[in-house]
Design a protein around this motif. Structure first.
Motif, PDB file in Angstrom:
ATOM      1  N   ALA A  24       0.232  -1.107   0.225  1.00 51.39           N
ATOM      2  CA  ALA A  24      -0.064   0.236   0.121  1.00 51.39           C
ATOM      3  C   ALA A  24       1.421   1.556   0.095  1.00 51.39           C
ATOM      4  O   ALA A  24       2.205   0.977  -0.216  1.00 51.39           O
ATOM      5  CB  ALA A  24      -1.336   0.138   1.613  1.00 51.39           C
ATOM      6  N   GLU A  25       0.547   2.076  -0.322  1.00 53.81           N
ATOM      7  CA  GLU A  25       0.705   3.344   0.212  1.00 53.81           C
ATOM      8  C   GLU A  25       0.256   4.454   0.582  1.00 53.81           C
ATOM      9  O   GLU A  25      -1.186   4.542   0.135  1.00 53.81           O
ATOM     10  CB  GLU A  25       0.926   4.412  -1.738  1.00 53.81           C
ATOM     11  CG  GLU A  25       2.025   5.340  -0.989  1.00 53.81           C
ATOM     12  CD  GLU A  25       2.140   5.621  -3.000  1.00 53.81           C
ATOM     13  OE1 GLU A  25       1.746   6.828  -3.665  1.00 53.81           O
ATOM     14  OE2 GLU A  25       2.192   5.460  -4.100  1.00 53.81           O
ATOM     15  N   VAL A  26       0.576   5.118   1.270  1.00 52.72           N
ATOM     16  CA  VAL A  26       0.298   6.823   2.536  1.00 52.72           C
ATOM     17  C   VAL A  26       1.243   7.587   2.272  1.00 52.72           C
ATOM     18  O   VAL A  26       2.046   7.712   2.651  1.00 52.72           O
ATOM     19  CB  VAL A  26       0.285   5.915   3.989  1.00 52.72           C
ATOM     20  CG1 VAL A  26      -0.548   7.123   4.733  1.00 52.72           C
ATOM     21  CG2 VAL A  26      -0.344   4.201   3.996  1.00 52.72           C
ATOM     22  N   ASN A  27       0.101   8.333   1.695  1.00 52.53           N
ATOM     23  CA  ASN A  27       1.269  10.021   1.574  1.00 52.53           C
ATOM     24  C   ASN A  27       2.426   9.390   0.869  1.00 52.53           C
ATOM     25  O   ASN A  27       3.390  10.015   1.029  1.00 52.53           O
ATOM     26  CB  ASN A  27       1.088  10.614   3.133  1.00 52.53           C
ATOM     27  CG  ASN A  27      -0.448  10.997   3.523  1.00 52.53           C
ATOM     28  OD1 ASN A  27      -1.097  11.005   3.124  1.00 52.53           O
ATOM     29  ND2 ASN A  27      -0.298  11.402   4.767  1.00 52.53           N
ATOM     30  N   GLY A  28       2.715   8.897   0.461  1.00 54.98           N
ATOM     31  CA  GLY A  28       3.567   8.995  -0.940  1.00 54.98           C
ATOM     32  C   GLY A  28       5.067   7.835  -0.654  1.00 54.98           C
ATOM     33  O   GLY A  28       5.597   7.543  -0.569  1.00 54.98           O
TER      34      GLY A  28
END
Length: 327
Positions: free
Chosen positions: A77-81
């Motif tokens: 996953a990606e969280v704020n880049g």
């Protein structure tokens, strides 16, 4: 801070607290023996807009303070880049996506809502752990030994954190061997508030391809690790699991600082049951700060000027964590 900025910060805090509170009340579904929440329900609680991309294989969630990207049937996953590896893949059932409750509680919510994990006592001391040492050289590339460069990096980070007002100790100050159980015990004896183990990576094959930085924190109890090497089937709880939320937040802040300020590949925040993480009594992470086996990345690792930048990024990540839980 001016009134407008203060009002925005207050509003953001109220919205995030409301979103996390709401997520705890959402309907749960049992999938493959685990508890899940429908992604669209959680997104609604957090006031996220949901957009499908990449031929319905990827979904993007955005609101006024965050951007998240999930991939169907993937742990990544990606969280704020910043890349984060979930304990369970995003599941799809009857056209709906589901997030593991365990991942919401031990990965996403702690990173997105750090204000819910504040501490009464401020973070004042850090124990840095230069990996390997003495008869344990760590990775070797020619005459270069990992143990030498983890110590050099630790000294740089110590200097920067000390200037910022923190008390910093090292598990070793020279080329000495320190057993793995003794490293976290030293942190306990010195009343450290954080434990940060420093390492450099290496591979045998594909040396010209594999590069980047990654930060590990302890795998939640019952979950599989991103790096399960040597674990066998052990998914039991350890002392360090009492701090799952703070572990992931510390790992995220350090990974974010490195990938945003250095020319490195983001290999993500990952989970493992490494010995130095299992019995830590304080928030603990293990940093793999680059690949000694990569032709170009190794040159940077061996360069004092780059190591100073690397140390600055690690220190910045630690200080960002400190600010996040003290506010």
């Amino acid at each position: 801070m001016n009134l407008a900025a203060g009002a925005l910060l207050l509003l953001t805090g109220l919205l995030t607290a409301s979103a996390q509170s709401a997520s705890g009340k959402l309907a749960r579904a049992s999938l493959s023996g685990g508890d899940y929440i429908r992604l669209s329900d959680w997104a609604g609680a957090g006031r996220f807009q949901v957009v499908w991309t990449r031929r319905n294989e990827e979904v993007q969630l955005t609101n006024s303070w965050s951007r998240l990207v999930f991939t169907v049937d993937s742990h990544k996953a990606e969280v704020n880049g910043v890349t984060i590896f979930l304990s369970a893949p995003v599941a799809v059932r009857h056209g709906c996506l589901y997030l593991s409750v365990q991942d919401l509680e031990t990965a996403l919510n702690p990173v997105l809502f750090p204000s819910n994990h504040t501490v009464r006592a401020p973070v004042m001391s850090v124990c840095l752990d230069p990996g390997h040492g003495g008869r344990d050289p760590g990775n070797e590339e020619g005459r270069r030994k990992e143990k030498d460069y983890t110590l050099l990096l630790a000294r740089e980070v110590r200097e920067l954190l000390s200037v910022a007002g923190l008390t910093v100790t090292l598990t070793r100050n020279g080329d000495s061997f320190v057993a793995l159980p003794d490293r976290t015990e030293l942190a306990r004896q010195r009343d450290a508030d954080l434990f940060v183990s420093l390492h450099f990576n290496a591979v045998i094959a594909d040396k010209a391809e594999v590069k980047g930085v990654e930060v590990y924190c302890l795998t939640p109890a019952g979950a599989g690790s991103t790096n399960a090497r040597g674990e066998g089937g052990d998914v039991s709880a350890w002392a360090g699991n009492r701090l799952d939320a703070k572990n992931i937040l510390l790992a995220y802040q350090v990974q974010k600082a490195m990938v945003r300020s250095l020319p490195v590949e983001d290999r993500g925040v990952k989970r493992a049951r490494f010995a130095v993480l299992r019995n830590a009594r304080v928030p603990a992470i293990l940093i793999e700060a680059g690949f000694m086996s990569h032709p170009q990345e190794s040159k940077r690792i061996f360069d004092p000027q780059y190591r100073r930048r690397l140390a600055r990024a690690i220190a910045d990540g630690i200080l960002a964590y400190k600010r996040a839980i003290e506010r």
